[in-house]
Design an enzyme around this catalytic site. Structure first.
Site, PDB file in Angstrom:
ATOM      1  N   ILE A  27       0.822  -1.224   0.000  1.00  0.00           N
ATOM      2  CA  ILE A  27       0.000   0.000   0.000  1.00  0.00           C
ATOM      3  C   ILE A  27       0.851   1.267   0.000  1.00  0.00           C
ATOM      4  O   ILE A  27       0.330   2.365  -0.136  1.00  0.00           O
ATOM      5  CB  ILE A  27      -1.007   0.025   1.182  1.00  0.00           C
ATOM      6  CG1 ILE A  27      -0.301  -0.239   2.522  1.00  0.00           C
ATOM      7  CG2 ILE A  27      -2.130  -0.971   0.960  1.00  0.00           C
ATOM      8  CD1 ILE A  27      -1.209  -0.099   3.738  1.00  0.00           C
ATOM      9  N   GLY A  28       2.161   1.119   0.119  1.00  0.00           N
ATOM     10  CA  GLY A  28       3.008   2.319   0.071  1.00  0.00           C
ATOM     11  C   GLY A  28       4.475   1.948   0.041  1.00  0.00           C
ATOM     12  O   GLY A  28       4.865   0.886   0.531  1.00  0.00           O
ATOM     13  N   GLU A  29       5.270   2.815  -0.578  1.00  0.00           N
ATOM     14  CA  GLU A  29       6.722   2.598  -0.610  1.00  0.00           C
ATOM     15  C   GLU A  29       7.432   3.916  -0.388  1.00  0.00           C
ATOM     16  O   GLU A  29       6.984   4.960  -0.853  1.00  0.00           O
ATOM     17  CB  GLU A  29       7.149   2.029  -1.968  1.00  0.00           C
ATOM     18  CG  GLU A  29       6.757   0.582  -2.162  1.00  0.00           C
ATOM     19  CD  GLU A  29       7.414  -0.035  -3.401  1.00  0.00           C
ATOM     20  OE1 GLU A  29       8.649  -0.096  -3.434  1.00  0.00           O
ATOM     21  OE2 GLU A  29       6.674  -0.425  -4.315  1.00  0.00           O
ATOM     22  N   GLY A  30       8.538   3.868   0.354  1.00  0.00           N
ATOM     23  CA  GLY A  30       9.329   5.078   0.587  1.00  0.00           C
ATOM     24  C   GLY A  30      10.789   4.808   0.317  1.00  0.00           C
ATOM     25  O   GLY A  30      11.148   3.755  -0.222  1.00  0.00           O
ATOM     26  N   TYR A  32      13.231   4.049   2.250  1.00  0.00           N
ATOM     27  CA  TYR A  32      13.882   2.916   2.916  1.00  0.00           C
ATOM     28  C   TYR A  32      12.854   1.981   3.542  1.00  0.00           C
ATOM     29  O   TYR A  32      13.117   1.328   4.533  1.00  0.00           O
ATOM     30  CB  TYR A  32      14.881   3.419   3.968  1.00  0.00           C
ATOM     31  CG  TYR A  32      14.277   4.297   5.033  1.00  0.00           C
ATOM     32  CD1 TYR A  32      14.114   3.816   6.331  1.00  0.00           C
ATOM     33  CD2 TYR A  32      13.877   5.602   4.765  1.00  0.00           C
ATOM     34  CE1 TYR A  32      13.563   4.609   7.323  1.00  0.00           C
ATOM     35  CE2 TYR A  32      13.328   6.402   5.743  1.00  0.00           C
ATOM     36  CZ  TYR A  32      13.173   5.895   7.026  1.00  0.00           C
ATOM     37  OH  TYR A  32      12.622   6.688   8.009  1.00  0.00           O
ATOM     38  N   VAL A  35       5.254  -0.576   2.854  1.00  0.00           N
ATOM     39  CA  VAL A  35       4.126  -0.846   3.753  1.00  0.00           C
ATOM     40  C   VAL A  35       3.150  -1.784   3.049  1.00  0.00           C
ATOM     41  O   VAL A  35       2.772  -1.549   1.902  1.00  0.00           O
ATOM     42  CB  VAL A  35       3.392   0.455   4.149  1.00  0.00           C
ATOM     43  CG1 VAL A  35       2.302   0.150   5.180  1.00  0.00           C
ATOM     44  CG2 VAL A  35       4.363   1.488   4.707  1.00  0.00           C
ATOM     45  N   LYS A  50       4.892  -2.190   8.310  1.00  0.00           N
ATOM     46  CA  LYS A  50       5.893  -1.335   7.681  1.00  0.00           C
ATOM     47  C   LYS A  50       7.236  -2.040   7.803  1.00  0.00           C
ATOM     48  O   LYS A  50       7.718  -2.286   8.917  1.00  0.00           O
ATOM     49  CB  LYS A  50       5.914   0.006   8.433  1.00  0.00           C
ATOM     50  CG  LYS A  50       6.712   1.111   7.799  1.00  0.00           C
ATOM     51  CD  LYS A  50       6.455   2.405   8.607  1.00  0.00           C
ATOM     52  CE  LYS A  50       7.148   3.600   8.031  1.00  0.00           C
ATOM     53  NZ  LYS A  50       6.845   4.821   8.813  1.00  0.00           N
ATOM     54  N   ASP A 145       7.653  17.698  10.293  1.00  0.00           N
ATOM     55  CA  ASP A 145       7.416  17.243   8.917  1.00  0.00           C
ATOM     56  C   ASP A 145       5.923  17.048   8.664  1.00  0.00           C
ATOM     57  O   ASP A 145       5.516  16.076   8.034  1.00  0.00           O
ATOM     58  CB  ASP A 145       8.196  15.945   8.662  1.00  0.00           C
ATOM     59  CG  ASP A 145       8.302  15.603   7.169  1.00  0.00           C
ATOM     60  OD1 ASP A 145       8.071  16.508   6.326  1.00  0.00           O
ATOM     61  OD2 ASP A 145       8.609  14.449   6.840  1.00  0.00           O
TER      62      ASP A 145
END
Length: 353
Positions: A27-30, A32, A35, A50, A145
């Protein structure tokens, strides 16, 4: 047990988590981490897992450590919580961190891009963001942030603030000299004082970010989408106008003052002209959140009492958090002296405690 979520493309993602969890979708990538949604089989609860691989870079290690420590510290309806952390078998094989968190369906960035928000939505979302911020600021923590993608949402319109990787103590006695090197926070939501001086950052930087988020909710687009440092300041001054003499002399850095003085004079644009259809009370709050001078910016407590948020404000249901204990951020003070291996040990100890 190693599991692989279904995925398109050639890149393989594997999750080495307990058999209690059944991995579902990415459902998500960053930078490093990845998720995935998952089901906790014993309870049937849907969760987010995560997976973080921080050990290549000290900065990623520091962010992971801050995130784990702070999310465990806060227990608040509007701050994402860690339900569990996967314990590694042993230190030798430890090279990934798995945080199990509540599953939220979407985030504010996606919502703003795909739909127009009603005034009620704007009120409720800003109220919940400020409610979370009250807990953080009462604990003497700056988030640093805040941006739409760090506000997670579900179908009930519950909002939870996430990503504490850049957070730090507001009571920090160091001069914040390491602040900018690691400060990769999205420029668009950065307070002007961050760009104009390198010394003091206060709780007011988070308040500025909330103002930028409110403006984006009202119009559907970012208020100050700067391309770089100079452009960012130019966009801010295009709207707020040239600082008054008092605000000008409030800028600590002489170089920053000279830079401001070199710019052409600009008149303030009334928010009513920028957001003609918006609720007058929303614009009054916006004005106070986006004060150029951090000393004149509204505080979180004052913002919660603002008439715009009156439908939701309840002083008996806006909890504070105890101030973070002495030594909580010690690893941050010594971050330049810590090797990646020492940081890995700190992360391991935090997981195992």
């Amino acid at each position: 047990m190693v599991q692989q979520p279904p995925q398109g493309g050639s890149r393989k993602i594997s999750f080495n988590v307990s058999e209690q969890y059944e991995i579902q979708d990415v459902i998500g990538e960053g930078a490093y981490g990845v998720v995935c949604s998952a089901i906790h089989k014993p309870s049937g609860q849907k969760v987010a897992i995560k997976k973080i691989t921080p050990f290549d870079h000290s900065m990623f290690c520091l962010r992971t450590l801050r995130e784990m420590k702070l999310l465990r510290y806060f227990n608040h309806e509007n701050i994402i919580s860690i339900l569990d952390i996967q314990r590694p078998r042993n230190y030798e094989s430890f090279n990934e961190v798995y945080l199990i968190q509540e599953l939220m369906e979407t985030d504010m960035h996606r919502v703003i891009r795909t739909q127009d928000l009603s005034d009620d939505h704007c009120q409720y979302f800003i109220y919940q963001t400020l409610r979370a911020l009250k807990a953080m600021h009462s604990a003497n923590v700056l988030h640093r942030d805040l941006k739409p993608s760090n506000l997670l949402l579900n179908a009930n319109c519950d909002l939870k603030v996430c990503d504490f990787g850049l957070a730090r103590s507001a009571a920090s006695t160091d001069d914040n000299s390491g602040f900018m090197t690691e400060y990769v926070a999205t420029r668009w939501y950065r307070a002007p004082e961050i760009m104009l001086t390198f010394k003091e950052y206060t709780k007011a930087i988070d308040v500025w970010s909330v103002g930028c988020i409110l403006a984006e909710m009202l119009s559907g687009k970012p208020l100050f989408p700067g391309k770089d440092y100079h452009h960012q300041l130019t966009l801010i001054l295009d709207v707020l106008g040239t600082p008054t003499m008092e605000d000008y002399y409030g800028i600590k850095s002489r170089r920053a003052r000279e830079y401001i003085r070199s710019l052409p004079f600009k008149k303030k644009i009334p928010f009513k002209a920028l957001f003609p259809k918006s609720n007058e009370l929303a614009l009054d709050l916006l004005e106070k959140l986006l004060a150029f001078n951090p000393a004149k910016r509204i505080t979180v407590e004052e913002a919660l009492r603002h008439p715009y948020l009156e439908p939701y404000h309840d002083p008996d249901d806006e909890p504070t958090a105890p101030p973070i204990p002495e030594g909580f951020f010690d690893f941050d003070k010594n971050k330049d002296a810590l090797s990646k291996e020492q940081l890995k040990t700190l992360i391991y100890e935090e997981i195992m405690r």
